[in-house]
Write an enzyme that holds these catalytic residues in place. Structure first.
Site, mmCIF file in Angstrom:
data_model
loop_
_atom_site.group_PDB
_atom_site.id
_atom_site.type_symbol
_atom_site.label_atom_id
_atom_site.label_comp_id
_atom_site.label_asym_id
_atom_site.label_seq_id
_atom_site.Cartn_x
_atom_site.Cartn_y
_atom_site.Cartn_z
ATOM 1 N N HIS A 57 150.502 58.019 40.425
ATOM 2 C CA HIS A 57 149.109 57.802 39.970
ATOM 3 C C HIS A 57 148.303 59.081 40.149
ATOM 4 C CE1 HIS A 57 145.597 55.022 39.236
ATOM 5 N NE2 HIS A 57 145.026 56.200 39.485
ATOM 6 N N HIS A 59 145.304 61.955 37.969
ATOM 7 C CA HIS A 59 144.394 62.236 36.836
ATOM 8 C C HIS A 59 144.447 63.731 36.553
ATOM 9 C CE1 HIS A 59 142.420 58.260 36.648
ATOM 10 N NE2 HIS A 59 142.855 58.219 37.897
ATOM 11 N N GLN A 152 138.603 55.026 30.470
ATOM 12 C CA GLN A 152 137.838 55.164 31.717
ATOM 13 C C GLN A 152 136.517 54.382 31.705
ATOM 14 O OE1 GLN A 152 137.925 57.837 34.795
ATOM 15 N NE2 GLN A 152 136.813 55.942 35.222
ATOM 16 N N GLU A 213 139.426 48.203 41.860
ATOM 17 C CA GLU A 213 139.116 49.333 42.745
ATOM 18 C C GLU A 213 137.686 49.140 43.211
ATOM 19 O OE1 GLU A 213 139.500 53.255 41.093
ATOM 20 O OE2 GLU A 213 139.307 54.230 43.048
#
Ligand code: FE2
Length: 425
Positions: A57, A59, A152, A213
Site C-alpha cells: 500500500h 501512494h 481519492q 480510515e
C-alpha cells in the site's frame, strides 16, 4: 554450472548455513554445502537472506512532494487530502515521474521488490496515471509496480471520478480502488463499494479499497466490502486497506464482522506508521491508537500485510522506503511481542503481502525468481530490531544494489573497537 551461489545464508524459516544456487534468473537449489561450479559466488557470512520486501500500500504519485505547496499543519487525514488537492493542479507529469523514480531508487536500495501504489484518478488530465504507467515500465526490471485506480475524492462525490477511474483501467491500471468513508453519506459509501466491486468483477480485476480510515466506530464499509466480495465471487482478490475504525468498534459487532471478512477471504492491509500518526487526532486522553485489530484478523485466518502508505507527502513528513520501519511500528502498536508474533511481522512485509498482491514466482524455493536481499542481521527478529542494513539486493540473480557493512569505530580512550550492531545479540 550455476550463474550465482550465495553461500552460508540464514533463511527466514530459521534454517542456517544454507546455500542458494541460481541459474537463468531463477533459484535452482537451496541446500547446505552446494559444491557445483558457478560463475559468481557471494559469501553471506551467516547473515539473513530474505525474499524481497513487499509494500502492498503506497501512494507513489504523492511521494517526496513534502512542503509543496505547503505543510500539513493539523496533521489530519482530511487536511492531507485538502493539501493534495492544492498540489494536483500545479504538478506536471514530469514532476511526478521524477519524484517516483527517485523513490524507486530508494526502495530498491532498501530491498523492496514490489509495490502496490494507488494512483489518484480524480483528475480529468489523469496526470498521475500517465506518470505512473511510465514509471511502471521504467522500473519493471527491478521493481514490480502494481497500480490501483484510486478515486481519492470519492467515486460518487466527485462528478467525473467514475468515468476517470474507468479511463485509468482502460489505460492499463491493474486494480480497482475506492474510498467509501469519504463519500457524502454512509449510503453513498456502500453504493460506491457496490459500483467499484462490480467494475472489478466485470473486468476480472482485483480490488483494494481504502476502507474505514476513520476513528468513527460506525464506519462499517468493510462489512459491505465483504458482502460484495462474496456476492460477486471475488473471494481472495479483494483487500481492505487501513480498516482503522475497527479499532474503535464495539467488541460484540467485531465478533460478527471478523468471521464475515474471513468467510469472504478479504485481505487486510493496515499501514502502521500512518495509522498511528493520523488516527486519534480528535481524542483527548486516553487517546486511541487507530491501528486495526491485527492479531484478531490474523487469528481468524485473514491475510494481513503491512503497508507503508506514505513517504514525505501531504500525509506523512517522514519515511525512507524501509519496510522494516513499518514492521517495527506494526509490532509495537499491535503489541505483537512474542517470538512467533515478531517473526510473523516480518512475514507481513514479505511473503504475506506478496500473496495479497498475487505475485508469481515469489519466495526462496527452487523455481522461484532469484530475487532476494542480504541483510546485516542473523534472523528476522534481529532484522526488525535493527531495521537491519541491506548489504546486497539481487534481482533475477544479479546484484542490483550493494552497500558496505554498517559498523561504528569507537574511539573513546580505552574502548577502541569496531562495533557491529548485528553482533550484539
Ligand atoms: Fe493510502
Amino acid at each position: 554450472m550455476f550463474d550465482l551461489i550465495v553461500k552460508n545464508a540464514a533463511l527466514p524459516d530459521g534454517r542456517t548455513g544454507m546455500d542458494i544456487a541460481c541459474l537463468h534468473g531463477k533459484i535452482a537449489a537451496v541446500e547446505a554445502g552446494i559444491t557445483a561450479d558457478t560463475k559468481e559466488s557471494v559469501d553471506a557470512g551467516g547473515y539473513l537472506v530474505s525474499p524481497p520486501f513487499i509494500d502492498p500500500h503506497f501512494h507513489m504519485d504523492a511521494t517526496l512532494s513534502l512542503g509543496t505547496p505547503r505543510m500539513n499543519v493539523s496533521g489530519t487525514l482530511l487536511e492531507g487530502i485538502a493539501l493534495w488537492g492544492e498540489l494536483k493542479p500545479v504538478q506536471t507529469v514530469d514532476d511526478i515521474i521524477e519524484r517516483a523514480m527517485r523513490y524507486c531508487d530508494l526502495a530498491l536500495a532498501k530491498g523492496i521488490g514490489a509495490i502496490r501504489s494507488h494512483v489518484d484518478t480524480c483528475d480529468d488530465a489523469l496526470k498521475g496515471v500517465q506518470a505512473l504507467l511510465e514509471v511502471r515500465e521504467r522500473v519493471k526490471d527491478y521493481i514490480d509496480l502494481q497500480l490501483v485506480a484510486f478515486p481519492q475524492d470519492g467515486v460518487l462525490r466527485d462528478p467525473t471520478a467514475l468515468q476517470n477511474t474507468i479511463r485509468a483501467l482502460d489505460l492499463g491500471v491493474d486494480v480497482v480502488g475506492g474510498i467509501p468513508h469519504f463519500e457524502r453519506t454512509m449510503a453513498d459509501g456502500a453504493e460506491s463499494v457496490r459500483i467499484l466491486c462490480e467494475l472489478a468483477a466485470d473486468r476480472g480485476l482485483m480490488v483494494d479499497m481504502h476502507c474505514d480510515e476513520s476513528d468513527d466506530p460506525h464506519s462499517r464499509h468493510i462489512e459491505t466490502l465483504a458482502y460484495e466480495t462474496q456476492r460477486l465471487g471475488l473471494q481472495g482478490r479483494v483487500a481492505g486497506s487501513h480498516l482503522t475504525s475497527m479499532h474503535s468498534m464495539d467488541n460484540y459487532y467485531v465478533s460478527k464482522l471478523i468471521p464475515l471478512i474471513a468467510e469472504a477471504q478479504v485481505h487486510a492491509i493496515p499501514n502502521p506508521l500512518i495509522n498511528i500518526m493520523l488516527q486519534g487526532r480528535h481524542d483527548s486522553y486516553p487517546k486511541r491508537r487507530g491501528q486495526t485489530r491485527v492479531r484478531e484478523l490474523r487469528d481468524a485466518g485473514i491475510l494481513v500485510g503491512f503497508g507503508s502508505d506514505c513517504v514525505m507527502d501531504p500525509w506523512y513528513s517522514l519515511g525512507k522506503a524501509d519496510m522494516l520501519d513499518v514492521a517495527f511500528m506494526g509490532l509495537h502498536v499491535g503489541q505483537l511481542s512474542s517470538r512467533a508474533d515478531m517473526a510473523w511481522c516480518f512475514d507481513a512485509v514479505t511473503e504475506t503481502s506478496a500473496s495479497i498482491m498475487g505475485l508469481d514466482g515469489y519466495g526462496l524455493s527452487k523455481g522461484c525468481d532469484a530475487n532476494f536481499v542480504l541483510l546485516q542481521a542473523q534472523d528476522t527478529i534481529e532484522a526488525i530490531r535493527l531495521r537491519a542494513h541491506r548489504l546486497k539486493v539481487f534481482r533475477k540473480g544479479v546484484c542490483v544494489s550493494r552497500s558496505d557493512p554498517l559498523t561504528y569505530q569507537i574511539t573513546a580512550a580505552g574502548r577502541a573497537a569496531r562495533v557491529d550492531e548485528a553482533a550484539l545479540g
